[in-house]
Design a protein around this motif. Structure first.
Motif, PDB file in Angstrom:
ATOM      1  N   ARG A 125       1.422 -11.824  -7.948  1.00  0.00           N
ATOM      2  CA  ARG A 125       1.880 -10.887  -8.983  1.00  0.00           C
ATOM      3  C   ARG A 125       1.316 -11.325 -10.333  1.00  0.00           C
ATOM      4  NH1 ARG A 125       6.509  -8.317  -6.752  1.00  0.00           N
ATOM      5  NH2 ARG A 125       6.496  -6.846  -8.473  1.00  0.00           N
ATOM      6  N   ARG A 177       2.369  -6.411 -11.267  1.00  0.00           N
ATOM      7  CA  ARG A 177       1.528  -5.831 -10.218  1.00  0.00           C
ATOM      8  C   ARG A 177       0.724  -6.918  -9.538  1.00  0.00           C
ATOM      9  NH1 ARG A 177      -0.321  -0.644 -13.868  1.00  0.00           N
ATOM     10  NH2 ARG A 177       1.788   0.221 -13.996  1.00  0.00           N
ATOM     11  N   PHE A 228      -0.552  -3.413  -5.276  1.00  0.00           N
ATOM     12  CA  PHE A 228      -0.531  -2.385  -6.323  1.00  0.00           C
ATOM     13  C   PHE A 228      -1.959  -1.925  -6.622  1.00  0.00           C
ATOM     14  CE2 PHE A 228       3.519  -4.427  -6.927  1.00  0.00           C
ATOM     15  CZ  PHE A 228       4.359  -3.440  -7.414  1.00  0.00           C
ATOM     16  N   ASP A 241       4.527  -6.709  -0.066  1.00  0.00           N
ATOM     17  CA  ASP A 241       5.794  -5.983  -0.097  1.00  0.00           C
ATOM     18  C   ASP A 241       5.596  -4.562  -0.643  1.00  0.00           C
ATOM     19  OD1 ASP A 241       8.400  -5.087  -0.348  1.00  0.00           O
ATOM     20  OD2 ASP A 241       9.044  -6.702  -1.696  1.00  0.00           O
ATOM     21  N   ILE A 242       5.717  -3.560   0.236  1.00  0.00           N
ATOM     22  CA  ILE A 242       5.516  -2.176  -0.186  1.00  0.00           C
ATOM     23  C   ILE A 242       6.675  -1.657  -1.039  1.00  0.00           C
ATOM     24  CG2 ILE A 242       4.010  -1.604   1.756  1.00  0.00           C
ATOM     25  CD1 ILE A 242       6.432  -0.199   3.046  1.00  0.00           C
ATOM     26  N   THR A 243       7.790  -2.394  -1.068  1.00  0.00           N
ATOM     27  CA  THR A 243       8.938  -1.979  -1.881  1.00  0.00           C
ATOM     28  C   THR A 243       9.007  -2.724  -3.207  1.00  0.00           C
ATOM     29  OG1 THR A 243      10.452  -3.590  -0.884  1.00  0.00           O
ATOM     30  CG2 THR A 243      10.267  -1.425   0.204  1.00  0.00           C
ATOM     31  N   ALA A 244       8.060  -3.635  -3.448  1.00  0.00           N
ATOM     32  CA  ALA A 244       8.051  -4.404  -4.697  1.00  0.00           C
ATOM     33  C   ALA A 244       7.922  -3.451  -5.879  1.00  0.00           C
ATOM     34  CB  ALA A 244       6.889  -5.397  -4.690  1.00  0.00           C
ATOM     35  N   LYS A 245       8.476  -3.863  -7.013  1.00  0.00           N
ATOM     36  CA  LYS A 245       8.375  -3.050  -8.234  1.00  0.00           C
ATOM     37  C   LYS A 245       7.723  -3.867  -9.331  1.00  0.00           C
ATOM     38  CE  LYS A 245      12.092   0.062  -7.165  1.00  0.00           C
ATOM     39  NZ  LYS A 245      13.164   0.871  -7.665  1.00  0.00           N
ATOM     40  N   ASP A 246       6.896  -3.192 -10.121  1.00  0.00           N
ATOM     41  CA  ASP A 246       6.281  -3.862 -11.263  1.00  0.00           C
ATOM     42  C   ASP A 246       7.269  -3.846 -12.434  1.00  0.00           C
ATOM     43  OD1 ASP A 246       6.169  -1.307 -12.391  1.00  0.00           O
ATOM     44  OD2 ASP A 246       3.984  -1.184 -12.349  1.00  0.00           O
ATOM     45  N   THR A 258       6.495   1.217  -7.631  1.00  0.00           N
ATOM     46  CA  THR A 258       6.131   0.543  -6.389  1.00  0.00           C
ATOM     47  C   THR A 258       4.625   0.709  -6.192  1.00  0.00           C
ATOM     48  OG1 THR A 258       6.439   2.495  -5.013  1.00  0.00           O
ATOM     49  CG2 THR A 258       8.392   1.070  -5.355  1.00  0.00           C
ATOM     50  N   LYS A 316       2.900   2.270  -3.956  1.00  0.00           N
ATOM     51  CA  LYS A 316       2.518   3.649  -3.612  1.00  0.00           C
ATOM     52  C   LYS A 316       2.653   4.614  -4.796  1.00  0.00           C
ATOM     53  CE  LYS A 316       2.563   3.716   1.273  1.00  0.00           C
ATOM     54  NZ  LYS A 316       1.160   3.672   1.536  1.00  0.00           N
ATOM     55  N   GLN A 317       3.381   4.216  -5.826  1.00  0.00           N
ATOM     56  CA  GLN A 317       3.547   5.070  -6.999  1.00  0.00           C
ATOM     57  C   GLN A 317       2.454   4.854  -8.054  1.00  0.00           C
ATOM     58  OE1 GLN A 317       7.581   3.795  -7.892  1.00  0.00           O
ATOM     59  NE2 GLN A 317       8.381   5.772  -7.227  1.00  0.00           N
TER      60      GLN A 317
END
Length: 155
Positions: free
Chosen positions: A75, A80, A84, A104-109, A114, A116-117
């Motif tokens: 990270r 990210r 990401f 981790d596909i559910t990780a958040k920046d 996430t 995918k966003q």
């Protein structure tokens, strides 16, 4: 009871027990990554990872994952990391490799997105600068100013 009837054991519970033991052993052997990789900060390794992903250098990413499984969990300061960036530059081969390696596909920046966003960015390609064959322009040619700083021996 005939001999041997007490020794029969159903295979299903044994298989289940072995599966549970294998699962628990696998979880115990899970990779623990250092904060220097997973922490929200920048460094040269993270910059190189971004460059490799942005330039679609799949081979470099696969080698980095093989060399250090924690690569997938890396990270940067903005929160990210490789997963990401792979989504941002939409490289499915890199995305799949990172997810398989533990990304981790559910990780958040830091902004709450996430992988995918991530908004899509155009792929970047590296092009080596063209080499010039005309070397006359690059050669040193002395001029009148070269004599302006003569050193005189005062003996």
């Amino acid at each position: 009871h005939p001999s041997g009837t007490m020794a029969r054991v159903s295979a299903a519970p044994v298989a289940l027990a072995l599966a549970i033991i294998t699962l628990v052993a696998g979880a115990a052997a899970a990779v623990v990554c250092d904060e220097s990789i997973t922490g929200f900060h920048d460094n040269e390794m993270k910059s190189q990872a971004w460059t490799d992903i942005a330039h679609e250098n799949v081979q470099a990413v696969l080698l980095a994952i093989e060399d250090d499984p924690c690569y997938a969990q890396m990270r940067a300061a903005d929160g990210r990391g490789p997963l990401f960036w792979a989504n941002e530059f939409y490289n499915q081969e890199i995305i799949d490799a990172l997810v398989e390696a533990g990304g981790d596909i559910t990780a958040k920046d830091r902004s709450g997105l996430t992988p995918k966003q991530m908004p899509r960015a155009p792929a970047m390609t590296f092009e080596a600068p063209e080499e010039t064959t005309d070397t006359d322009d690059d050669e040193y040619e002395p001029d009148d100013e070269d004599d302006a700083h003569e050193v005189h021996d005062e003996m």
